[in-house]
Design a protein around this motif. Structure first.
Motif, PDB file in Angstrom:
ATOM      1  N   HIS A  12       0.851  -1.201   0.000  1.00 34.96           N
ATOM      2  CA  HIS A  12       0.000   0.000   0.000  1.00 34.96           C
ATOM      3  C   HIS A  12       0.881   1.244   0.000  1.00 34.96           C
ATOM      4  O   HIS A  12       1.195   1.752  -1.059  1.00 34.96           O
ATOM      5  CB  HIS A  12      -0.969  -0.030   1.175  1.00 34.96           C
ATOM      6  CG  HIS A  12      -2.038  -1.074   1.022  1.00 34.96           C
ATOM      7  ND1 HIS A  12      -1.795  -2.418   1.188  1.00 34.96           N
ATOM      8  CD2 HIS A  12      -3.343  -0.971   0.688  1.00 34.96           C
ATOM      9  CE1 HIS A  12      -2.918  -3.099   0.955  1.00 34.96           C
ATOM     10  NE2 HIS A  12      -3.869  -2.234   0.663  1.00 34.96           N
ATOM     11  N   ASP A  53      -1.911  -1.139  -4.029  1.00 35.28           N
ATOM     12  CA  ASP A  53      -3.260  -0.579  -3.963  1.00 35.28           C
ATOM     13  C   ASP A  53      -3.194   0.885  -3.519  1.00 35.28           C
ATOM     14  O   ASP A  53      -2.241   1.298  -2.859  1.00 35.28           O
ATOM     15  CB  ASP A  53      -4.103  -1.334  -2.927  1.00 35.28           C
ATOM     16  CG  ASP A  53      -4.698  -2.626  -3.491  1.00 35.28           C
ATOM     17  OD1 ASP A  53      -4.335  -3.017  -4.613  1.00 35.28           O
ATOM     18  OD2 ASP A  53      -5.513  -3.243  -2.787  1.00 35.28           O
ATOM     19  N   ASP A  54      -4.221   1.613  -3.838  1.00 40.10           N
ATOM     20  CA  ASP A  54      -4.505   2.969  -3.321  1.00 40.10           C
ATOM     21  C   ASP A  54      -3.864   4.113  -4.107  1.00 40.10           C
ATOM     22  O   ASP A  54      -4.190   5.263  -3.881  1.00 40.10           O
ATOM     23  CB  ASP A  54      -4.129   3.128  -1.830  1.00 40.10           C
ATOM     24  CG  ASP A  54      -4.934   2.198  -0.938  1.00 40.10           C
ATOM     25  OD1 ASP A  54      -5.840   1.509  -1.451  1.00 40.10           O
ATOM     26  OD2 ASP A  54      -4.653   2.154   0.269  1.00 40.10           O
ATOM     27  N   HIS A 107      -8.957   0.458  -8.609  1.00 40.11           N
ATOM     28  CA  HIS A 107      -9.298   0.252  -7.194  1.00 40.11           C
ATOM     29  C   HIS A 107     -10.546   1.074  -6.879  1.00 40.11           C
ATOM     30  O   HIS A 107     -10.844   1.348  -5.729  1.00 40.11           O
ATOM     31  CB  HIS A 107      -8.111   0.699  -6.344  1.00 40.11           C
ATOM     32  CG  HIS A 107      -8.072   0.177  -4.943  1.00 40.11           C
ATOM     33  ND1 HIS A 107      -8.467  -1.095  -4.592  1.00 40.11           N
ATOM     34  CD2 HIS A 107      -7.676   0.763  -3.773  1.00 40.11           C
ATOM     35  CE1 HIS A 107      -8.304  -1.252  -3.277  1.00 40.11           C
ATOM     36  NE2 HIS A 107      -7.842  -0.136  -2.768  1.00 40.11           N
ATOM     37  N   HIS A 111     -12.618   4.751  -2.665  1.00 40.72           N
ATOM     38  CA  HIS A 111     -12.161   3.844  -1.606  1.00 40.72           C
ATOM     39  C   HIS A 111     -13.273   3.498  -0.626  1.00 40.72           C
ATOM     40  O   HIS A 111     -13.065   3.441   0.596  1.00 40.72           O
ATOM     41  CB  HIS A 111     -10.946   4.415  -0.862  1.00 40.72           C
ATOM     42  CG  HIS A 111     -10.001   3.337  -0.393  1.00 40.72           C
ATOM     43  ND1 HIS A 111      -9.643   3.173   0.914  1.00 40.72           N
ATOM     44  CD2 HIS A 111      -9.363   2.362  -1.083  1.00 40.72           C
ATOM     45  CE1 HIS A 111      -8.817   2.142   1.015  1.00 40.72           C
ATOM     46  NE2 HIS A 111      -8.631   1.629  -0.181  1.00 40.72           N
ATOM     47  N   ARG A 147     -10.691  -2.094   0.592  1.00 40.16           N
ATOM     48  CA  ARG A 147     -10.810  -2.671   1.946  1.00 40.16           C
ATOM     49  C   ARG A 147     -11.012  -4.188   1.912  1.00 40.16           C
ATOM     50  O   ARG A 147     -11.402  -4.785   2.910  1.00 40.16           O
ATOM     51  CB  ARG A 147     -11.963  -2.012   2.713  1.00 40.16           C
ATOM     52  CG  ARG A 147     -11.790  -0.502   2.799  1.00 40.16           C
ATOM     53  CD  ARG A 147     -12.996   0.239   3.328  1.00 40.16           C
ATOM     54  NE  ARG A 147     -12.831   1.676   3.167  1.00 40.16           N
ATOM     55  CZ  ARG A 147     -12.122   2.459   3.981  1.00 40.16           C
ATOM     56  NH1 ARG A 147     -11.522   1.947   5.019  1.00 40.16           N
ATOM     57  NH2 ARG A 147     -12.009   3.741   3.747  1.00 40.16           N
TER      58      ARG A 147
HETATM   59 ZN   LIG Z   1      -7.239   0.214  -0.757  1.00 42.43          ZN
END
Ligand SMILES: [Zn+2]
Length: 221
Positions: A12, A53-54, A107, A111, A147
């Motif tokens: 991340h 991710d993110d 993604h 979020h 998540r």
């Molecule tokens: Zn994420």
């Protein structure tokens, strides 16, 4: 280790966040040193796939050079709603990932959990976000679940919309070429050794069955 097993390792944030993060996110931020130590370890593993991710800026500032130095590639699951905001990747950086030999996936937009989505959220998260990312990175066919949350409806929507692979955070081995791909998300408590234990040493059969049952439950609720 069974034939066809794949280890998916997900990062991340690396280093210092360039934006405000909550405690839940903080769990997934690791130091640059730890990141490189983990990469050195997993570079020696068979059938291992790396993802991020993110869409944090550290993906390209720290993550990418570490990969390139080791001849590794990764898929970057970008958040469309955070592109070009402080601490996150710029459109230009995302556009450059392909030329660096990397892949780009979605993604989503904001979020938020993809469980029990309304039609409006589904459209924004699964359709519009993919369009935004594709406009900078080219065709996007894979998604990572924000998540790690999903239900039967999530998976049905993703299939209907033509996603070719969906990446979870279910912390177990994946099967080569499967549509649903569990990943091990690296946390600040992980070290190369904890990841070896989690992903490389085959879990005892009873634990493996329990983990698979958990995945089955998620898919059906
Ligand atoms: Zn994420």
């Amino acid at each position: 280790m069974a034939r066809g097993d794949v280890r998916n390792i997900c990062f991340h944030g690396i280093g210092t966040p360039g934006r405000t993060i909550d405690d839940d996110e903080a769990r997934y931020w690791i130091t640059a040193d730890e990141y490189l130590r983990i990469l050195d370890e997993i570079a020696t593993w068979p059938a291992t796939v790396v993802s991020f991710d993110d869409g944090n800026a550290s993906d390209v500032e720290i993550g990418l050079p570490g990969l390139l130095e080791r001849g590794l590639t990764a898929t970057f699951f970008v958040l469309a709603g955070r592109l070009d905001t402080p601490g996150s990747l710029t459109s230009q950086q995302v556009a450059g990932l392909g030329a660096a030999g990397m892949r780009v996936g979605s993604h989503g937009m904001d979020h938020v959990s993809w469980r029990a989505m309304t039609a409006e959220v589904r459209r924004r998260e699964l359709v519009e976000a993919r369009d935004v990312i594709a406009a900078v990175a080219g065709e996007v066919t894979e998604a990572a679940l924000p998540r790690g949350q999903y239900d039967r409806g999530t998976l049905r929507s993703l299939r209907e919309l033509g996603y070719t692979a969906v990446h979870t955070s279910d912390r177990r081995l994946a099967t080569d070429g499967a549509w649903l791909r569990p990943r091990f998300s690296v946390t600040r408590h992980d070290t190369p050794q904890t990841l070896v234990q989690a992903a490389l040493v085959p879990p005892p059969v009873h634990r493996r069955v329990a983990l698979e049952a958990k995945g089955l439950l998620k898919r059906w609720r």
